[in-house]
Each structure stands twice: as structure tokens, then as C-alpha cells.
Design an enzyme around this catalytic site. Structure first.
Site, PDB file in Angstrom:
ATOM      1  N   SER A 181      -3.870  11.980   3.794  1.00 15.16           N
ATOM      2  CA  SER A 181      -3.210  11.202   2.743  1.00 15.16           C
ATOM      3  C   SER A 181      -4.071  11.246   1.487  1.00 15.16           C
ATOM      4  O   SER A 181      -5.197  11.740   1.506  1.00 15.16           O
ATOM      5  CB  SER A 181      -3.082   9.747   3.197  1.00 15.16           C
ATOM      6  OG  SER A 181      -4.387   9.223   3.339  1.00 15.16           O
ATOM      7  N   ARG A 182      -3.552  10.651   0.413  1.00 19.93           N
ATOM      8  CA  ARG A 182      -4.330  10.595  -0.826  1.00 19.93           C
ATOM      9  C   ARG A 182      -5.630   9.798  -0.625  1.00 19.93           C
ATOM     10  O   ARG A 182      -6.704  10.235  -1.009  1.00 19.93           O
ATOM     11  CB  ARG A 182      -3.499   9.944  -1.920  1.00 19.93           C
ATOM     12  CG  ARG A 182      -4.243   9.818  -3.238  1.00 19.93           C
ATOM     13  CD  ARG A 182      -3.415   9.018  -4.197  1.00 19.93           C
ATOM     14  NE  ARG A 182      -2.381   9.854  -4.767  1.00 19.93           N
ATOM     15  CZ  ARG A 182      -2.269  10.103  -6.061  1.00 19.93           C
ATOM     16  NH1 ARG A 182      -3.109   9.558  -6.904  1.00 19.93           N
ATOM     17  NH2 ARG A 182      -1.317  10.870  -6.517  1.00 19.93           N
ATOM     18  N   ALA A 183      -5.522   8.630   0.045  1.00 20.46           N
ATOM     19  CA  ALA A 183      -6.716   7.803   0.255  1.00 20.46           C
ATOM     20  C   ALA A 183      -7.731   8.546   1.117  1.00 20.46           C
ATOM     21  O   ALA A 183      -8.933   8.536   0.829  1.00 20.46           O
ATOM     22  CB  ALA A 183      -6.334   6.478   0.912  1.00 20.46           C
ATOM     23  N   LEU A 214      -3.326  -0.530   3.390  1.00 20.13           N
ATOM     24  CA  LEU A 214      -4.184  -0.226   2.253  1.00 20.13           C
ATOM     25  C   LEU A 214      -5.645  -0.407   2.622  1.00 20.13           C
ATOM     26  O   LEU A 214      -5.988  -1.170   3.522  1.00 20.13           O
ATOM     27  CB  LEU A 214      -3.820  -1.113   1.056  1.00 20.13           C
ATOM     28  CG  LEU A 214      -3.830  -2.626   1.255  1.00 20.13           C
ATOM     29  CD1 LEU A 214      -5.194  -3.223   0.921  1.00 20.13           C
ATOM     30  CD2 LEU A 214      -2.752  -3.265   0.393  1.00 20.13           C
ATOM     31  N   GLY A 218       0.812  -1.216   0.000  1.00 15.83           N
ATOM     32  CA  GLY A 218       0.000   0.000   0.000  1.00 15.83           C
ATOM     33  C   GLY A 218       0.843   1.262   0.000  1.00 15.83           C
ATOM     34  O   GLY A 218       0.597   2.177   0.781  1.00 15.83           O
ATOM     35  N   TYR A 247     -17.600   8.739   7.322  1.00 18.19           N
ATOM     36  CA  TYR A 247     -16.713   7.603   7.007  1.00 18.19           C
ATOM     37  C   TYR A 247     -17.616   6.433   6.650  1.00 18.19           C
ATOM     38  O   TYR A 247     -17.895   5.564   7.461  1.00 18.19           O
ATOM     39  CB  TYR A 247     -15.843   7.294   8.224  1.00 18.19           C
ATOM     40  CG  TYR A 247     -14.669   6.363   7.963  1.00 18.19           C
ATOM     41  CD1 TYR A 247     -13.492   6.837   7.405  1.00 18.19           C
ATOM     42  CD2 TYR A 247     -14.739   5.009   8.300  1.00 18.19           C
ATOM     43  CE1 TYR A 247     -12.418   5.994   7.192  1.00 18.19           C
ATOM     44  CE2 TYR A 247     -13.663   4.156   8.088  1.00 18.19           C
ATOM     45  CZ  TYR A 247     -12.511   4.652   7.537  1.00 18.19           C
ATOM     46  OH  TYR A 247     -11.440   3.820   7.325  1.00 18.19           O
ATOM     47  N   LEU A 293      -5.159  11.629   8.954  1.00 14.04           N
ATOM     48  CA  LEU A 293      -4.020  12.226   8.231  1.00 14.04           C
ATOM     49  C   LEU A 293      -4.494  12.496   6.807  1.00 14.04           C
ATOM     50  O   LEU A 293      -5.143  11.640   6.197  1.00 14.04           O
ATOM     51  CB  LEU A 293      -2.864  11.206   8.193  1.00 14.04           C
ATOM     52  CG  LEU A 293      -1.660  11.588   7.359  1.00 14.04           C
ATOM     53  CD1 LEU A 293      -0.686  12.434   8.217  1.00 14.04           C
ATOM     54  CD2 LEU A 293      -0.911  10.348   6.857  1.00 14.04           C
ATOM     55  N   ALA A 349      -4.737  -6.169  -3.904  1.00 15.88           N
ATOM     56  CA  ALA A 349      -5.140  -6.968  -2.740  1.00 15.88           C
ATOM     57  C   ALA A 349      -6.598  -7.420  -2.800  1.00 15.88           C
ATOM     58  O   ALA A 349      -7.078  -8.073  -1.878  1.00 15.88           O
ATOM     59  CB  ALA A 349      -4.875  -6.172  -1.467  1.00 15.88           C
ATOM     60  N   TYR A 366      -8.798   2.374  11.919  1.00 21.16           N
ATOM     61  CA  TYR A 366      -9.298   3.705  12.271  1.00 21.16           C
ATOM     62  C   TYR A 366     -10.455   3.553  13.239  1.00 21.16           C
ATOM     63  O   TYR A 366     -11.246   2.606  13.128  1.00 21.16           O
ATOM     64  CB  TYR A 366      -9.732   4.439  10.988  1.00 21.16           C
ATOM     65  CG  TYR A 366     -10.234   5.834  11.232  1.00 21.16           C
ATOM     66  CD1 TYR A 366      -9.504   6.720  12.029  1.00 21.16           C
ATOM     67  CD2 TYR A 366     -11.436   6.272  10.691  1.00 21.16           C
ATOM     68  CE1 TYR A 366      -9.969   8.001  12.273  1.00 21.16           C
ATOM     69  CE2 TYR A 366     -11.900   7.545  10.913  1.00 21.16           C
ATOM     70  CZ  TYR A 366     -11.165   8.404  11.721  1.00 21.16           C
ATOM     71  OH  TYR A 366     -11.630   9.662  11.961  1.00 21.16           O
ATOM     72  N   LEU A 413      -3.181  -1.089   9.514  1.00 19.12           N
ATOM     73  CA  LEU A 413      -3.652   0.235   9.919  1.00 19.12           C
ATOM     74  C   LEU A 413      -5.162   0.233  10.017  1.00 19.12           C
ATOM     75  O   LEU A 413      -5.840  -0.198   9.072  1.00 19.12           O
ATOM     76  CB  LEU A 413      -3.254   1.277   8.867  1.00 19.12           C
ATOM     77  CG  LEU A 413      -1.884   1.951   8.924  1.00 19.12           C
ATOM     78  CD1 LEU A 413      -1.708   2.715  10.228  1.00 19.12           C
ATOM     79  CD2 LEU A 413      -0.743   0.984   8.755  1.00 19.12           C
TER      80      LEU A 413
END
Ligand code: NAD
Length: 294
Positions: A225-227, A129, A15, A190, A223, A80, A180, A178
Site C-alpha cells: 500500500s502507499r503507507a 490508519l 484511513g 519496521y 501489502l 486521528a 501487523y 488493522l
């Protein structure tokens, strides 16, 4: 001196496709600790990633404390969503981004690792990922396909990696992923079944710790991030946490990278099946901090 020593160890971080997310920061921390690092990159993002690397666009963030550049021992195309090459639908396999990458299934990457490095090539696997095709939809509106897609990419992928890559681990090897806190508390926005996927990931971490090997998951704070930017509200989430967490400075990817390096090291040999919060303490709060105005 007590330090994290990963010399002689090999990691695979699944990822990584740019230098803005947790995967990159974890790869860098593992390299700082002496590990050699391979990465798994999603085929649709692979060419851009390779171009950025080649054109030196990430040289600043790749610079290690020694002054040398973080280099990846191998960059494996990895999707994946697929366990074996036969699972990749014909239209995907023959599409522009996939037709030249070979077997990018989880099993295929395992076979390549063995071909490149021998029977037990790994010490550390990082699952960094996630994907939820309908992440912007509230759970109430998500389709069966969207929900199962989120679970497949974001949670079953870990189970499949432990099935296929667990046997490739050398003694004392471990996995880390990872997660959340939307798995256990409601985070409006979310959506798409991603909260369910993270709940599954955490539960599976406990079961796999019993059934397979040392495995932990890091519950990271938000954070940009792009995702995460795909969720659409990430800036608000980052702001909210820094206003309401016990530690008010913003979380950095490096802070998560260091914890992942620790969890992957012999120093953490007694930690398994755990969800480790790296979120500035936000998970401990039960009420928003009243904001002073003016
Ligand atoms: N950013 C946050 O606020 C936050 C908070 C807590 C947990 N996390 C988790 O951290 C992990 C890393 O995400 P990030 O936010 O650092 O973003 P990121 O964009 O750096 O990483 C996500 C990666 O997943 C890859 N990916 C998506 N679908 C894939 C597939 N089918 N096969 C292989 N790779 C695939 C993407 O190409 C990307 O490289 C995720 O599990 C995410 O849920 C993120």
C-alpha cells in the site's frame, strides 16, 4: 444461504485516501454486503483523493459486483492525532491543507456524524490508519517524539475513537482495526516504534473489548500500500511471506476486506478482543522454508 448481510448498516472507515490500501478494500467489501459507507481521510491527502474520485481515476476499482460504483455517503476530513479541535496546533489549523476542512479531530468527526445522521449514526467503525514519523529508524535510534508520535497516531487513535464514537454505535455495533505481526515478532526494518504501537493496539483491543464494545483487530500480512511503501522494504516483505507462508499466493487487500466485513457482521457476534490473522498462515511458521535454487 448463509451470507454477510449489512443492509441498513452504516460504516465509517477511517484511513482511506486512495484505492491501494486495506481501508479501501474494506470499504468496498462492506458496500458489497449492503452497508452504506462513510470514510475519514487525512487532510494532507484529501484533495488528491477527491480529485482522483472526481476524475474517474478509481472507477475500475470502485466497480462493485452489481456493476454500480462504490460511492461514499460522506467523506470526512479526519486527523486521528487530535481528539478535539483545541488540540490542533495553531500552525497546523491555519496551514494550507487544514484551513478549510473545519474540525477534523476525532471528536469533530463524531459531531458531524450526529449532525448528518442523528444521535446514533453508526454500526461499524474501521480503524485503518497508522503513521510513524521515524519508521525508517531502528527502535534503538528512535527519538521520544518519534516513538510517542507512532503510538499517538497508530494506537491511541483507536482508544480515542472508541471513547468518542463508541457512544454513537447502534446496538450490536463493533470496531475493527488493522495490526501487523511486528507487534510480537521482530521484523527488521519496521522501526520508529511502530512495532510498539501495534503491540499497544492489540493489547488495547482486548481491554476495550471488556470495557466498551465488540472490537477486534486483523493482523494482516504485508501489502504494498502507499503507507507500507514508506517503510522502504515492503516488496521484500511481500516476497518473503509468499516464499515462507503455508499459502504461497500473495495476500490481496480484498481477502482482508472480506474478513473485516465478516467481523463487522452479526455472524461474528461472539468474536471480540481478538487478533485475527489474515496473513496466509505466515504467523504459524517457526522456520524459513529452504529455497531451492536453479
Ligand atoms: N500494508 C501492510 O503491509 C500492512 C500490514 C499489516 C497491517 N497494516 C495496517 O493497515 C492499516 C492501513 O494501512 P495500509 O497499509 O492499508 O495503507 P494506506 O496508505 O491505505 O492507509 C493508511 C492511511 O492512514 C492515513 N493516515 C495517516 N496518518 C493519519 C492521521 N494522523 N489521521 C488520519 N489518517 C491518517 C493515510 O492517509 C492513509 O490513508 C494500518 O493500520 C497499517 O499499519 C498494513
Amino acid at each position: 444461504m448463509l451470507n454477510i448481510d449489512l443492509n441498513g448498516k452504516r460504516a465509517l472507515v477511517a484511513g482511506v485516501a486512495d484505492d491501494g490500501g486495506f481501508g479501501f478494500a474494506i470499504a468496498k467489501a462492506l458496500a458489497e454486503a449492503g452497508a452504506s459507507v462513510c470514510v475519514g481521510t487525512w487532510p494532507p491527502a484529501l484533495n488528491i483523493f477527491l480529485n482522483m474520485l472526481e476524475r474517474g481515476k478509481m472507477d475500475a476499482s470502485r466497480t462493485l459486483s452489481s456493476g454500480s460504483l462504490l460511492t461514499f455517503e460522506k467523506i470526512y476530513p479526519l486527523d486521528a492525532m487530535y481528539d478535539r479541535i483545541e488540540d490542533i496546533p495553531e500552525d497546523v489549523r491555519t496551514s494550507k491543507r487544514y484551513k478549510d476542512v473545519g474540525d477534523c479531530s476525532i471528536n469533530g468527526v463524531g459531531e458531524r456524524l450526529v449532525a448528518d445522521f442523528g444521535e446514533r449514526p453508526l454500526d461499524i467503525v474501521v480503524h485503518s490508519l497508522a503513521n510513524g514519523p521515524e519508521v525508517k529508524k531502528p527502535l534503538l535510534e528512535v527519538s521520544r517524539g518519534g516513538y510517542l508520535g507512532a503510538l499517538s497516531a497508530s494506537a491511541y487513535s483507536l482508544v480515542s475513537m472508541v471513547q468518542r464514537w463508541g457512544p454513537l454505535l447502534r446496538d450490536d455495533g463493533s470496531f475493527v482495526s488493522l495490526t501487523y505481526m511486528a507487534s510480537e515478532r521482530v521484523i527488521p526494518g519496521y522501526g520508529g516504534g511502530m512495532s510498539s504501537a501495534k503491540a499497544a493496539l492489540e493489547s488495547d483491543t482486548r481491554t476495550l473489548a471488556f470495557e466498551a464494545c465488540r472490537v477486534n483487530t486483523i493482523s494482516a500480512g504485508p501489502l504494498a500500500s502507499r503507507a507500507a511503501s514508506a517503510i522502504g522494504i515492503i516488496e521484500k516483505m511481500v516476497e518473503y511471506v509468499s516464499e515462507n507462508a503455508p499459502l504461497t499466493d500473495k495476500l490481496t487487500a480484498e481477502e482482508v476486506g472480506r474478513v473485516a466485513a465478516f467481523l463487522s457482521s452479526p455472524l461474528a457476534s461472539a468474536i471480540t478482543g481478538n487478533t485475527v490473522y489474515v496473513d496466509k498462515g505466515y504467523h504459524a511458521m517457526g522456520m524459513a522454508v529452504p529455497q531451492t535454487t536453479g
